[in-house]
Design an enzyme around this catalytic site. Structure first.
Site, PDB file in Angstrom:
ATOM      1  N   ARG A   1       9.582 -31.958   4.456  1.00 43.34           N
ATOM      2  CA  ARG A   1       9.268 -30.789   5.283  1.00 43.34           C
ATOM      3  C   ARG A   1      10.496 -29.909   5.453  1.00 43.34           C
ATOM      4  O   ARG A   1      10.414 -28.690   5.400  1.00 43.34           O
ATOM      5  CB  ARG A   1       8.695 -31.194   6.651  1.00 43.34           C
TER       6      ARG A   1
ATOM      7  N   TYR B   1      -0.416  -3.443   5.474  1.00 40.99           N
ATOM      8  CA  TYR B   1      -1.314  -4.452   4.912  1.00 40.99           C
ATOM      9  C   TYR B   1      -2.216  -4.950   6.042  1.00 40.99           C
ATOM     10  O   TYR B   1      -1.713  -5.360   7.099  1.00 40.99           O
ATOM     11  CB  TYR B   1      -0.499  -5.603   4.320  1.00 40.99           C
TER      12      TYR B   1
ATOM     13  N   ASP C   1       8.466  -4.885   4.054  1.00 37.92           N
ATOM     14  CA  ASP C   1       7.543  -5.605   3.178  1.00 37.92           C
ATOM     15  C   ASP C   1       7.705  -5.002   1.785  1.00 37.92           C
ATOM     16  O   ASP C   1       7.262  -3.876   1.529  1.00 37.92           O
ATOM     17  CB  ASP C   1       6.105  -5.465   3.709  1.00 37.92           C
TER      18      ASP C   1
ATOM     19  N   LYS D   1       1.794 -12.125  -5.446  1.00 40.79           N
ATOM     20  CA  LYS D   1       1.555 -10.913  -6.232  1.00 40.79           C
ATOM     21  C   LYS D   1       2.460 -10.890  -7.472  1.00 40.79           C
ATOM     22  O   LYS D   1       2.281 -11.711  -8.349  1.00 40.79           O
ATOM     23  CB  LYS D   1       1.741  -9.694  -5.323  1.00 40.79           C
TER      24      LYS D   1
HETATM   25  C1  PLP Z   1      -1.001  -9.627  -0.151  1.00 41.08           C
HETATM   26  C2  PLP Z   1      -0.058  -8.977   0.781  1.00 41.08           C
HETATM   27  C3  PLP Z   1       0.394  -9.639   1.941  1.00 41.08           C
HETATM   28  C4  PLP Z   1      -0.113 -11.007   2.360  1.00 41.08           C
HETATM   29  O1  PLP Z   1       0.259 -12.004   1.480  1.00 41.08           O
HETATM   30  P1  PLP Z   1      -0.593 -13.365   1.209  1.00 41.08           P
HETATM   31  O2  PLP Z   1       0.193 -14.049   0.144  1.00 41.08           O
HETATM   32  O3  PLP Z   1      -1.974 -12.949   0.794  1.00 41.08           O
HETATM   33  O4  PLP Z   1      -0.632 -14.119   2.487  1.00 41.08           O
HETATM   34  C5  PLP Z   1       1.324  -8.982   2.733  1.00 41.08           C
HETATM   35  N1  PLP Z   1       1.774  -7.746   2.438  1.00 41.08           N
HETATM   36  C6  PLP Z   1       1.342  -7.073   1.350  1.00 41.08           C
HETATM   37  C7  PLP Z   1       1.872  -5.703   1.071  1.00 41.08           C
HETATM   38  C8  PLP Z   1       0.410  -7.654   0.477  1.00 41.08           C
HETATM   39  O5  PLP Z   1      -0.011  -6.983  -0.595  1.00 41.08           O
END
Ligand code: PLP
Length: 373
Positions: free
Chosen positions: A47, A99, A171, A196
């Site tokens: 962990r 988001y 982000d 992504k």
């Molecule tokens: C997909 C996404 C998230 C969330 O991420 P997850 O891996 O789905 O939890 C946050 N910010 C942006 C800009 C995203 O495209």
């Protein structure tokens, strides 16, 4: 060393025992001590740390130019951890165009913890400044934004945050460190959904926080993870690390293809607007040119026929998959208003595209056919 080289050589020494060049997957949850009860390596228990997670964190940190990074099981887990670093009575500023999962997470689980929040138009610096208070601890930036690809001036947002002693988090999921380096522009924390572009193959979920400094905020976030246990599996870390060496070249192709598709759409009579920061017509194109090395693989466009025409177009494409998410090698198209539901602020005629690695002429032909038939 250039980012392409660091992406390939960071945390990738051959295994000292077997000579294996590819990283070894370590599934063990516990690590043995020696006869004097000393810990021979850096790991004790799964962990708190694991070799695959540690390697991935080193790569995240170097690519964003940060002092330290924390790997999570999803982007949302990374956002959750950052909000968990706040105290009741503190205040955060979130962009209105954010988001939708980030906003839903905050509204559902952190407002009830007594953390205050003001939404602002992200690209509007005056509105952002007006929202700042003495108890503001976090200024959130998402640029390019989802789904209109608005651009926020990162350096200006970070300066405003610092004037009142708040941290600025960006982000950077859509841009990736290959297109934009928020920490070098003054941001304190970078957040990623590594589901992504880092994963790149639509087959692994992950997230990351990267910190400019090894500071108190980093220590608190690390403690939240160690005690709270929001850790990614070793195999997920291994998969994401496997995708990173090709990432610079994927992003180049994503960007080149997205620019071609955006230019095609901008000329098409059935399209009323194209949102892509690389187009000279984009309202914040000048800021984008200044702070982005490349404009990335995401774009959105609006059809002249509104919701009906958008759904018809999405229904007719053959190569684009009708699916949410982004950043994989395959192109995706999405009617954002349908995905986000009644609370959505996305224009009814808007389609969001993640432009993939197919030949751009085939993608353009697919969209042309769908728009014209
Ligand atoms: C997909 C996404 C998230 C969330 O991420 P997850 O891996 O789905 O939890 C946050 N910010 C942006 C800009 C995203 O495209």
């Amino acid at each position: 060393m250039h980012i392409e080289t660091r992406a390939i050589h960071t945390a990738r020494k051959p295994d000292p025992i077997t000579g294996a060049v590819a990283p070894t997957l370590v599934m063990s949850t516990t690590f043995a001590r020696d006869e004097n009860y000393a810990v021979p390596g850096e790991h004790i228990y799964g962990r708190t740390s694991n070799p695959n997670r540690r390697a991935l964190e080193e790569v995240y940190a170097t690519l964003e130019g940060g002092a330290a990074a924390i790997a999570y099981a999803s982007g949302q887990a990374a956002s959750n951890a950052l909000f968990q670093c706040m105290n009741p009575g503190e205040h955060v500023v979130l962009p209105r165009e954010i988001y939708f999962g980030t906003r839903a997470l905050f509204d559902t689980h952190f407002l009830r913890m007594g953390i205050e929040m003001t939404p602002v138009g992200g690209a509007n610096l005056a509105e952002l400044r007006a929202a700042l208070r003495p108890n503001t601890k976090l200024v959130w930036v998402e640029t390019p934004s989802n789904p209109l690809l608005q651009i926020t001036d990162i350096a200006a947002a970070a300066r405003a945050a610092h004037e009142i002693g708040a941290a600025c988090v960006v982000d950077n999921t859509w841009a990736t460190p290959f297109c934009q380096q928020p920490l070098a522009l003054g941001a304190d924390v970078v957040l990623h959904s590594t589901t992504k572009y880092f994963g790149g193959h639509s087959d692994v979920t992950g997230g990351a926080l990267v910190f400019r400094q090894d500071d108190a905020l980093y220590a608190r976030a690390r403690s939240v993870q160690g005690l709270g246990g929001a850790v990614p599996s070793p195999f997920d870390c291994w998969l994401i690390q496997r995708s990173i060496p090709s990432m610079a070249y994927r992003l180049r192709a994503h960007t080149e293809h997205a620019a071609k598709v955006a230019e095609f759409l901008a000329e098409h009579p059935a399209v009323s607007a194209v949102h892509y920061p690389g187009l000279a017509s984009h309202p914040q194109h000048a800021i984008a040119r200044e702070q982005m090395r490349a404009f990335g693989g995401m774009l959105s466009f609006e059809t002249t026929g509104g919701r009906e025409a958008a759904l018809r177009t999405a229904g007719r494409v053959q190569l684009f998959k009708r699916a949410t998410s982004l950043g994989g090698y395959e192109s995706l198209i999405e009617h954002r208003a349908s995905v986000e539901g009644p609370a959505s602020t996305a224009p009814a005629g808007l389609l969001r595209c993640s432009i993939g690695l197919e030949h751009p002429d085939d993608l353009i032909a697919d969209l042309k056919e769908a728009l014209e038939s």
